[in-house]
Design a protein around this motif. Structure first.
Motif, PDB file in Angstrom:
ATOM      1  N   ILE A   1      12.621  -2.826   4.149  1.00  0.00           N
ATOM      2  CA  ILE A   1      11.268  -3.359   4.192  1.00  0.00           C
ATOM      3  C   ILE A   1      11.061  -4.248   2.982  1.00  0.00           C
ATOM      4  CG2 ILE A   1       8.815  -2.761   4.127  1.00  0.00           C
ATOM      5  CD1 ILE A   1       9.657  -0.034   5.366  1.00  0.00           C
TER       6      ILE A   1
ATOM      7  N   LEU B   1       6.069  -1.308  11.315  1.00  0.00           N
ATOM      8  CA  LEU B   1       7.336  -2.006  11.161  1.00  0.00           C
ATOM      9  C   LEU B   1       8.350  -1.649  12.239  1.00  0.00           C
ATOM     10  CD1 LEU B   1       7.432  -1.623   7.319  1.00  0.00           C
ATOM     11  CD2 LEU B   1       6.797  -3.673   8.614  1.00  0.00           C
TER      12      LEU B   1
ATOM     13  N   ARG C   1       7.571  -6.967   6.153  1.00  0.00           N
ATOM     14  CA  ARG C   1       8.470  -7.244   7.268  1.00  0.00           C
ATOM     15  C   ARG C   1       9.785  -6.528   7.033  1.00  0.00           C
ATOM     16  NH1 ARG C   1       8.509 -11.274   3.812  1.00  0.00           N
ATOM     17  NH2 ARG C   1      10.424 -12.379   3.302  1.00  0.00           N
TER      18      ARG C   1
END
Length: 183
Positions: A147, A138, A160
């Motif tokens: 997140i 990430l 993501r």
């Protein structure tokens, strides 16, 4: 957390490098100015409360054997409100990929997936969400970001980073001490 009766830090001071210490304005991944690597803290009697209250999982969990001692493994394992965080010594950013660590981390990820908990590896400033069959690199997650995991049942199929102001309803994963607290 209270350290295990059987264990003590001894010559291990890796937490003094990988953890941020807000009271001392010490960033993560830099030695604390008061640490004497391999020997301990020069201000131990007057150390900040966050240092006094800290104990890595190796100290408090007898399930982590001697191989997991941070000075040996180059990994400091902690918990967060969402699961497990594995912080790598910046000088050994891939230590978590070696055995027995990689296998244990994957097993924790499998258990976490069944129980809606996350396993995150913090290597330098990069955050890696680990699942039983994948890794989601990430990158650097900022203090105004979080997140978001996309799930199929309990299986993480995507992850993501989004800005917190987006107000998404997806399953968030908030990362603790590695970045500023977003509680």
């Amino acid at each position: 957390m209270t350290p295990s009766v059987k264990r003590s830090c001894g010559d291990c001071t890796l937490c003094c490098k990988v953890m941020a210490i807000e009271a001392l304005a010490k960033p993560a991944n830099a030695w604390c100015q008061h640490c004497k690597p391999g020997r301990g803290c020069a201000i131990y009697a007057a150390r900040p409360g966050e240092c006094e209250d800290f104990a890595c999982l190796w100290l408090v969990n007898d399930l982590l054997d001697e191989r997991w001692k941070p000075s040996r493994s180059k990994l400091v394992v902690t918990t967060s409100e969402d699961g497990i965080e594995v912080r790598c010594d910046p000088g050994s950013p891939n230590a978590w990929r070696k055995e027995p660590y990689a296998g244990d981390i994957r097993a924790w990820a499998a258990e976490g997936e069944r129980n809606d908990m996350t396993v995150v590896v913090i290597a330098g400033q990069r955050l890696i969400l680990v699942t039983p069959d994948r890794e989601f690199d990430l990158g650097i997650v900022g203090s105004d970001e979080r997140i978001v995991r996309e799930l199929e049942g309990t299986k993480v199929v995507d992850a993501r980073v989004v800005r917190e102001s987006n107000g998404l309803d997806a399953s968030p994963c908030r990362i603790g001490d590695a970045i500023p607290n977003r509680a």
